[in-house]
Design an enzyme around this catalytic site. Structure first.
Site, PDB file in Angstrom:
ATOM      1  N   ASP A 182      43.657  23.012  41.209  1.00 46.43           N
ATOM      2  CA  ASP A 182      44.718  23.956  40.866  1.00 46.43           C
ATOM      3  C   ASP A 182      44.526  25.341  41.472  1.00 46.43           C
ATOM      4  O   ASP A 182      45.015  26.330  40.939  1.00 46.43           O
ATOM      5  CB  ASP A 182      44.761  24.078  39.339  1.00 46.43           C
TER       6      ASP A 182
ATOM      7  N   GLU B  15      42.254  15.186  40.626  1.00 46.22           N
ATOM      8  CA  GLU B  15      42.249  15.917  39.347  1.00 46.22           C
ATOM      9  C   GLU B  15      43.671  16.341  38.978  1.00 46.22           C
ATOM     10  O   GLU B  15      43.951  17.497  38.651  1.00 46.22           O
ATOM     11  CB  GLU B  15      41.321  17.135  39.357  1.00 46.22           C
TER      12      GLU B  15
ATOM     13  N   GLU C 244      46.363  29.020  37.625  1.00 46.54           N
ATOM     14  CA  GLU C 244      46.062  27.598  37.822  1.00 46.54           C
ATOM     15  C   GLU C 244      47.079  26.659  37.170  1.00 46.54           C
ATOM     16  O   GLU C 244      47.405  25.611  37.729  1.00 46.54           O
ATOM     17  CB  GLU C 244      44.650  27.279  37.295  1.00 46.54           C
TER      18      GLU C 244
ATOM     19  N   HIS D 189      34.424  34.145  34.732  1.00 44.70           N
ATOM     20  CA  HIS D 189      35.172  34.595  35.914  1.00 44.70           C
ATOM     21  C   HIS D 189      36.686  34.569  35.743  1.00 44.70           C
ATOM     22  O   HIS D 189      37.407  35.131  36.537  1.00 44.70           O
ATOM     23  CB  HIS D 189      34.811  33.757  37.149  1.00 44.70           C
TER      24      HIS D 189
ATOM     25  N   ARG E 134      40.486  34.821  35.597  1.00 40.71           N
ATOM     26  CA  ARG E 134      41.350  35.962  35.906  1.00 40.71           C
ATOM     27  C   ARG E 134      42.032  36.526  34.663  1.00 40.71           C
ATOM     28  O   ARG E 134      42.165  37.734  34.516  1.00 40.71           O
ATOM     29  CB  ARG E 134      42.404  35.475  36.912  1.00 40.71           C
TER      30      ARG E 134
ATOM     31  N   HIS F 266      29.379  35.849  38.961  1.00 44.31           N
ATOM     32  CA  HIS F 266      30.395  35.499  39.961  1.00 44.31           C
ATOM     33  C   HIS F 266      30.467  36.609  41.004  1.00 44.31           C
ATOM     34  O   HIS F 266      30.224  37.769  40.698  1.00 44.31           O
ATOM     35  CB  HIS F 266      31.749  35.352  39.247  1.00 44.31           C
TER      36      HIS F 266
HETATM   37  N1  UDP Z   1      28.504  26.611  39.559  1.00 50.83           N
HETATM   38  C1  UDP Z   1      27.531  26.770  40.534  1.00 50.83           C
HETATM   39  N2  UDP Z   1      26.767  27.917  40.517  1.00 50.83           N
HETATM   40  C2  UDP Z   1      26.936  28.882  39.599  1.00 50.83           C
HETATM   41  C3  UDP Z   1      27.940  28.725  38.605  1.00 50.83           C
HETATM   42  C4  UDP Z   1      28.711  27.577  38.620  1.00 50.83           C
HETATM   43  O1  UDP Z   1      27.349  25.907  41.394  1.00 50.83           O
HETATM   44  O2  UDP Z   1      26.214  29.887  39.642  1.00 50.83           O
HETATM   45  C5  UDP Z   1      29.334  25.394  39.587  1.00 50.83           C
HETATM   46  C6  UDP Z   1      29.450  24.634  38.290  1.00 50.83           C
HETATM   47  O3  UDP Z   1      28.443  23.656  38.185  1.00 50.83           O
HETATM   48  C7  UDP Z   1      30.830  24.013  38.372  1.00 50.83           C
HETATM   49  C8  UDP Z   1      31.599  24.954  39.260  1.00 50.83           C
HETATM   50  O4  UDP Z   1      30.643  25.804  39.881  1.00 50.83           O
HETATM   51  O5  UDP Z   1      30.821  22.734  38.984  1.00 50.83           O
HETATM   52  C9  UDP Z   1      32.561  25.757  38.445  1.00 50.83           C
HETATM   53  O6  UDP Z   1      33.095  26.769  39.192  1.00 50.83           O
HETATM   54  P1  UDP Z   1      33.920  27.960  38.559  1.00 50.83           P
HETATM   55  O7  UDP Z   1      33.443  28.208  37.194  1.00 50.83           O
HETATM   56  O8  UDP Z   1      33.854  29.048  39.570  1.00 50.83           O
HETATM   57  O9  UDP Z   1      35.397  27.420  38.591  1.00 50.83           O
HETATM   58  P2  UDP Z   1      36.286  26.565  37.577  1.00 50.83           P
HETATM   59  O10 UDP Z   1      35.579  25.285  37.322  1.00 50.83           O
HETATM   60  O11 UDP Z   1      36.494  27.401  36.360  1.00 50.83           O
HETATM   61  O12 UDP Z   1      37.555  26.360  38.324  1.00 50.83           O
END
Ligand code: UDP
Length: 385
Positions: free
Chosen positions: A97, A119, A133, A210, A212, A243
């Site tokens: 998304d 997904e 998203e 993180h 938004r 982040h």
């Molecule tokens: N993740 C990572 N390193 C970090 C923090 C998160 O590799 O320092 C991974 C985590 O395992 C997950 C993904 O990043 O698979 C999640 O990313 P994020 O939280 O940025 O995005 P969202 O999932 O909320 O879209």
């Protein structure tokens, strides 16, 4: 000639979730793989490609600090189109998304190329949260030809929006494939402070933030809550891989200065993050992917959001939605560290999101649509292959 499948992705979470699909495409006898990164994230994206050994065929290199959502979308549309024309893929795979995935889906649609949505079907029910998203994923559902839904709930969401039953396959979430491919390797930490912390056997509160819609006041509150928790729980180590977005850092980090039991790091490489997840006692996050990964490792997850498009682990009891109120965050985290019963009730390993074979099912579903191969059965919780 085998149909060429072009996977387009641009952020860390997409990279993690498409990596197993790209690997399965590369191994397929029936399909060829071609990869395009947009560079919506830069270092965090490259880090994931390196870990999974993926060298993108094209890099649209759209990253610019502080770029607006419209700039991101406009750049992806403009820069992907000539690549689509040159490469003529049989289908374009997008994930999730992000602005990258929706813009890539639209670019493919404009060229009459079928879109495969990995997904598909997550819905929070609130167009403003998560932002942007929820809108992105709904738009992509309108454009996609094949919807790879991670769970039965996401299939039902799509059916409610009149997506044809035949165009949906429940695959499980490919994030569990990525997690299982990575976590057992127990990657060494590049930061010696984390290696030391791992050796110490301390209880760990792992935090990521993180989103938004939490930027500003809510995220300031998260920073204050973490400072209060660090003082109230001196034997607990708080680990915050921060982040890269400066908006996030400026809101949270000033509150954490000078606290001995808080370790702020750069974003951890995926292997290191999954190891930290396996070491954590409690996870406090607003991330989508982390909400899916942590339950597989039996870690209680407190989610700093008002709603979620991932109700499965909430239903299973390993994830709790707690919102972003500072006092509530403090109370909920304190309860898990001080009340053994409350902790144990949440700390059960459950896999509502997948069995590690979601990428294989995804590639079978693409082979089915493009080449008439057998249609994979929908994945069900508890089923493995
Ligand atoms: N993740 C990572 N390193 C970090 C923090 C998160 O590799 O320092 C991974 C985590 O395992 C997950 C993904 O990043 O698979 C999640 O990313 P994020 O939280 O940025 O995005 P969202 O999932 O909320 O879209």
């Amino acid at each position: 000639m085998r149909p060429r499948i072009m996977t387009v992705y641009g952020t860390r979470p997409e990279a993690i979730k498409v990596a197993p699909v790209i690997k399965a495409l590369e191994a397929s006898e029936h399909l060829d793989s071609i990869t395009v990164v947009t560079g919506q994230h830069r270092e965090m994206l490259d880090q994931v490609n390196t870990i999974f050994g993926i060298t993108p065929d094209h890099d649209l290199d759209i990253f610019e600090h502080g770029a607006s959502l419209s700039t991101i979308v406009a750049r992806v549309l403009e820069r992907l189109d000539p690549v689509l024309v040159a490469e003529q893929p049989a289908a374009v795979v997008v994930q999730g998304d992000t602005s990258t995935s929706t813009a890539a889906a639209l670019a493919a649609f404009h060229r009459g190329i079928p879109v495969v949505h990995v997904e598909a079907g997550l819905r929070s029910g609130n167009i403003l949260s998560p932002f942007p998203e929820e809108a992105n994923r709904k738009i992509t559902s309108q454009l996609a030809a094949l919807h790879l839904a991670p769970t039965a709930t996401s299939r039902a969401n799509l059916e409610r929006e009149s997506v044809a039953d035949d165009d949906i396959v429940v695959t499980g979430n490919t994030v569990i494939d990525a997690l299982l491919m990575t976590v057992e390797k127990k990657a060494p930490f590049s930061d010696p402070a984390l290696e030391h912390l791992a050796d110490s056997g301390s209880r760990i509160l792992l935090v990521t933030t993180h989103r938004r819609e939490n930027w500003g006041g809510a995220m300031e509150g998260v920073g204050r809550a973490l400072a209060r928790l660090a003082s109230a729980l001196p034997s607990v180590q708080v680990v915050l891989p921060a982040h890269r977005n400066p908006v996030v850092r400026e809101a949270v980090l000033p509150h954490l200065e000078g606290l001995d039991n808080v370790t702020v790091t750069e974003p951890l490489a995926y292997g290191e993050f999954t190891r930290m997840l396996s070491l954590a006692t409690v996870v406090l996050t607003d991330s989508g992917g982390v909400q899916e990964e942590a339950p597989s490792l039996g870690k209680p997850v407190l989610v700093m959001r008002e709603n979620t498009e991932r109700p499965e682990a909430v239903g299973a009891g390993t994830v709790k939605l707690i919102g972003t109120d500072e006092d509530r965050i403090v109370d909920e985290v304190m309860a898990l560290f001080t009340d053994q019963g409350a902790y144990e009730a949440m700390a059960q390993a459950t896999n509502p999101y997948g069995d590690g074979s979601s990428a294989a099912r995804s590639v079978e579903a693409i082979h089915h649509v493009l080449n008439g191969g057998p249609r994979p059965a929908d994945w069900q919780v508890g089923a493995t292959r």
